[in-house]
Write a protein that holds these residues in place. Structure first.
Motif, short mmCIF file in Angstrom:
data_model
loop_
_atom_site.label_atom_id
_atom_site.label_comp_id
_atom_site.label_asym_id
_atom_site.label_seq_id
_atom_site.Cartn_x
_atom_site.Cartn_y
_atom_site.Cartn_z
N SER A 88 14.49 54.50 51.12
CA SER A 88 15.79 53.42 50.75
C SER A 88 16.81 54.71 51.31
CB SER A 88 15.91 53.02 49.35
OG SER A 88 17.13 52.39 49.22
N TYR A 89 17.34 54.45 52.28
CA TYR A 89 18.31 55.70 52.72
C TYR A 89 19.37 55.84 51.87
CZ TYR A 89 21.03 58.36 56.12
OH TYR A 89 21.84 59.20 57.00
N SER A 90 19.77 57.08 51.34
CA SER A 90 20.79 57.33 50.38
C SER A 90 21.19 58.53 50.64
CB SER A 90 20.22 57.19 49.08
OG SER A 90 21.18 57.64 48.06
N HIS B 286 14.04 60.18 51.68
CA HIS B 286 14.61 58.93 51.11
C HIS B 286 13.86 58.06 50.41
CE1 HIS B 286 18.56 60.11 52.79
NE2 HIS B 286 17.78 60.23 54.09
N THR B 287 12.88 58.49 49.64
CA THR B 287 12.08 57.72 48.78
C THR B 287 12.14 57.91 47.29
OG1 THR B 287 10.12 59.42 49.03
CG2 THR B 287 10.19 57.61 50.56
N SER B 288 13.50 58.55 47.05
CA SER B 288 13.57 59.03 45.49
C SER B 288 14.06 57.68 44.80
CB SER B 288 14.66 59.77 45.47
OG SER B 288 16.00 59.32 45.75
N PRO C 64 21.91 53.80 57.27
CA PRO C 64 20.57 53.77 57.60
C PRO C 64 20.52 54.31 59.15
CG PRO C 64 21.31 51.74 56.34
CD PRO C 64 22.57 52.65 56.58
N PRO C 65 19.42 54.80 59.63
CA PRO C 65 19.43 55.01 60.86
C PRO C 65 18.81 53.84 61.94
CG PRO C 65 17.36 56.12 59.56
CD PRO C 65 18.56 55.48 58.55
N ASP D 270 22.69 54.93 47.07
CA ASP D 270 23.71 55.81 47.93
C ASP D 270 25.04 55.44 47.31
OD1 ASP D 270 25.00 56.91 49.94
OD2 ASP D 270 24.00 55.66 51.57
N PHE D 271 25.69 56.62 46.82
CA PHE D 271 27.02 56.64 46.17
C PHE D 271 28.16 56.11 47.35
CE2 PHE D 271 27.10 60.63 48.54
CZ PHE D 271 28.14 60.48 49.18
N ALA D 272 27.59 56.31 48.53
CA ALA D 272 28.90 55.93 49.79
C ALA D 272 28.76 54.51 49.88
CB ALA D 272 28.39 56.51 51.11
N LEU D 273 27.92 53.64 49.19
CA LEU D 273 28.15 52.08 49.26
C LEU D 273 29.26 51.80 48.35
CD1 LEU D 273 24.30 50.96 49.03
CD2 LEU D 273 25.86 51.21 50.90
N ASP D 274 29.44 52.80 47.08
CA ASP D 274 30.68 52.22 46.28
C ASP D 274 31.99 52.66 47.00
OD1 ASP D 274 28.46 51.62 44.71
OD2 ASP D 274 29.37 52.37 42.98
N THR D 275 31.75 54.23 47.61
CA THR D 275 33.28 54.92 48.03
C THR D 275 33.60 54.39 49.38
OG1 THR D 275 32.17 56.71 48.75
CG2 THR D 275 32.69 56.70 46.65
#
Length: 347
Positions: free
Chosen positions: A166-168, A128-130, A2-3, A134-139
């Motif tokens: 929601s930044y993703s 980022h409103t979809s 997130p920025p 965020d896949f990077a939270l898992d990886t």
């Protein structure tokens, strides 16, 4: 990632006050140059550098060993500004619409755990409103993935509330796939043809799976001091793959904010933050500084590198700074550095 948007006025004021010269002091360096070494004060950040551009003039500063002006480095999520620019160029060419659904270009891909590409627009990906996870939270940004693997990881999680910012990074992985579907070429090839080559960004590239950095380059370090100079860029893909230089980022953001890459209508679309409730445009986010000036840009964090670029509307003034590790010593120093660069100095 997130920025950073929250400007802490007191830390900024105290930092700048501490740097203000007294009447009897020798001429001081510009405030940004004086703040730069403070990025190294905590957390073991090995080195930092900045390059500021105003009109045709530039100013460079560095702190710490093993870093130089010409270094190539990983730019992380700054990649998103490049991807958003390509998508908006395609919109300007009437090859896609921001109101189009993801399903139109990637049929059947976004389904699962309540996520549905049939109700998700390209605009929602850009802003980022979809609601996509965020896949990077898992990886944790350390597992090389194909784009489809990244999306499938995100789809194991339910979405955030539709329409909420929601930044993703998953959003921009999907946009990379959309670019390929629309043009028949990879997002990297389109960015090269549309941005990198026309602007002469000779130090900028999308390395794909290449783990080494171009020469010249210094070393990159994880937060624990591990050397992570060799890194598979597929840990981030279209959301954070870019390799670049300080000069190239200054040139890119000056050209973008100066209207050289997008027609006026589409640049206004890029800077429109209403969908994300003022927090994000499309591949750019605003920061209002204590003096009232608003700057636009992005940050980028990837293992071994943190980068931040900010520019004024029109692109006349641009600042890029970087550290050769995953984060700066104190996040409060980022708004202080931006204020020092873009707010008028008083005697």
């Amino acid at each position: 990632m997130p920025p950073l948007r929250t400007l802490l006025a007191v830390p900024v004021a105290l930092t700048l006050l501490a740097l203000a010269p007294t009447a009897s002091s020798a001429p001081s360096p510009p405030p940004t140059d004086a703040i730069l070494p403070l990025l190294l004060a905590q957390g073991g950040v090995p080195a930092a550098a900045l390059l500021a551009r105003e009109g045709s003039g530039t100013r460079y500063a560095e702190a710490g060993p093993g870093i130089s002006r010409a270094d190539h480095f990983r730019a992380g999520s700054i990649t998103k500004t490049f991807i958003a620019t390509v998508v908006l160029q395609l919109a300007a060419e009437h090859r896609l619409k921001l109101s189009d659904t993801v399903e139109r270009y990637l049929p059947g891909l976004v389904r699962g755990s309540g996520n549905d590409g049939r109700t998700m627009t390209l605009r929602s990906l850009l802003t980022h409103t979809s609601g996509l996870n965020d896949f990077a939270l898992d990886t944790r940004g350390v597992v090389p993935l194909t784009p489809l693997q990244a999306v499938r990881i995100a789809l194991t999680h339910p979405p955030a509330d539709p329409g909420r910012f929601s930044y993703s990074s998953t959003n921009y992985v999907l946009l990379g796939l959309v670019i390929q579907q629309v043009t028949g070429h990879s997002y990297a090839a389109e960015a090269e043809r549309r941005i990198i080559a026309p602007l002469g960004l000779t130090g900028t590239s999308f390395p794909g799976s290449l783990t080494s950095l171009p020469s010249p380059h210094g070393r990159a370090y994880a937060a624990d001091g591990t050397d992570v100079t060799e890194l598979d860029p597929r840990v981030a893909g279209a959301a954070g793959e870019l390799v670049t230089t300080l000069a190239d980022l200054d040139r890119f953001y000056a050209a973008l904010l100066g209207g050289r890459l997008l027609p006026p209508h589409w640049l206004r679309e890029m800077l429109d933050t209403r969908a994300a409730h003022g927090l994000y445009g499309m591949g750019l986010f605003p920061v209002k500084l204590p003096c009232g000036t608003t700057v636009w840009g992005h940050n980028g964090r990837i293992t071994g590198s943190y980068v931040r670029t900010a520019a004024t509307i029109g692109g006349r003034r641009v600042l890029t700074f970087r550290v050769n590790t995953t984060s700066i010593a104190d996040p409060d120093l980022e708004p202080a550095l931006l204020a020092a660069e873009f707010c008028p100095r008083t005697s």
